[in-house]
Design an enzyme around this catalytic site. Structure first.
Site, mmCIF file in Angstrom:
data_model
loop_
_atom_site.group_PDB
_atom_site.id
_atom_site.type_symbol
_atom_site.label_atom_id
_atom_site.label_comp_id
_atom_site.label_asym_id
_atom_site.label_seq_id
_atom_site.Cartn_x
_atom_site.Cartn_y
_atom_site.Cartn_z
ATOM 1 N N HIS A 157 75.985 73.427 67.800
ATOM 2 C CA HIS A 157 75.562 72.042 67.563
ATOM 3 C C HIS A 157 74.055 71.920 67.344
ATOM 4 C CE1 HIS A 157 75.884 67.727 67.568
ATOM 5 N NE2 HIS A 157 75.055 67.619 68.590
ATOM 6 N N HIS A 197 73.907 70.625 42.686
ATOM 7 C CA HIS A 197 74.514 71.798 43.300
ATOM 8 C C HIS A 197 73.700 72.245 44.513
ATOM 9 C CE1 HIS A 197 75.836 76.252 42.920
ATOM 10 N NE2 HIS A 197 76.669 75.591 43.689
ATOM 11 N N TYR A 212 80.775 65.463 68.805
ATOM 12 C CA TYR A 212 80.625 66.541 67.823
ATOM 13 C C TYR A 212 81.384 66.302 66.522
ATOM 14 C CZ TYR A 212 78.999 68.801 72.091
ATOM 15 O OH TYR A 212 78.352 69.089 73.264
ATOM 16 N N ALA A 213 81.802 65.084 66.246
ATOM 17 C CA ALA A 213 82.512 64.782 64.994
ATOM 18 C C ALA A 213 81.485 64.578 63.878
ATOM 19 C CB ALA A 213 83.404 63.560 65.157
ATOM 20 N N ASN A 214 80.925 65.692 63.441
ATOM 21 C CA ASN A 214 79.916 65.710 62.384
ATOM 22 C C ASN A 214 80.261 66.850 61.440
ATOM 23 O OD1 ASN A 214 78.017 63.873 63.928
ATOM 24 N ND2 ASN A 214 78.083 65.622 65.319
ATOM 25 N N ASP A 263 79.069 61.272 63.480
ATOM 26 C CA ASP A 263 79.544 60.311 64.472
ATOM 27 C C ASP A 263 78.412 59.341 64.789
ATOM 28 O OD1 ASP A 263 77.815 61.597 66.331
ATOM 29 O OD2 ASP A 263 79.422 62.836 67.127
#
Length: 130
Positions: free
Chosen positions: A97, A20, A119-121, A28
């Site tokens: 970011h 947890h 920024y595809a994270n 990316d």
């Protein structure tokens, strides 16, 4: 041999070992991985594998209680809508970011995809199944 679900042994082991609040980053191809943080590198070529299919596979096996992306991704409405749909009922949170990269220092692992979209994270925080 597994016949379904995540077949990548390191990725499957990571998900099985989460507790947890543990953090997993799906990234990316350009996100820097902080020193000391394990990287499960799935990238083969530009765009392969892409971000969303990897995220879908992870979400099919991981309990997520919180998810965060960079504010800089907001102009990409297609990805934001796709993320919101896949994460329901978990709400998507936004940070800048640079803060996202700082959070990566606490990750159990960074899953590097071949994604070529800036920024595809996403930061995925583990929940509990009960």
């Amino acid at each position: 041999m597994k016949k379904q679900g995540i077949l990548h042994r390191d990725l499957a082991a990571l998900i099985a070992s989460l507790g947890h609040g543990d953090l997993v980053v799906v990234a990316d191809s350009g996100l820097p991985v902080p020193p000391g943080v394990p990287c499960i590198d799935l990238a083969v070529t530009k765009g392969v594998p892409s971000f969303l299919p990897v995220l879908e596979a992870i979400l099919s096996e991981m309990v997520v209680e919180n998810a965060t992306v960079a504010e800089e991704l907001k102009p990409n409405e297609q990805i934001i809508e796709a993320l919101a749909g896949r994460l329901k009922p978990v709400q998507l949170h936004f940070i800048n970011h640079e803060s996202l990269k700082t959070c990566c220092r606490q990750a159990r692992a960074v899953i590097r995809t071949g994604e070529w979209t800036p920024y595809a994270n996403i930061l995925l925080y583990a929940g509990v199944a009960f």
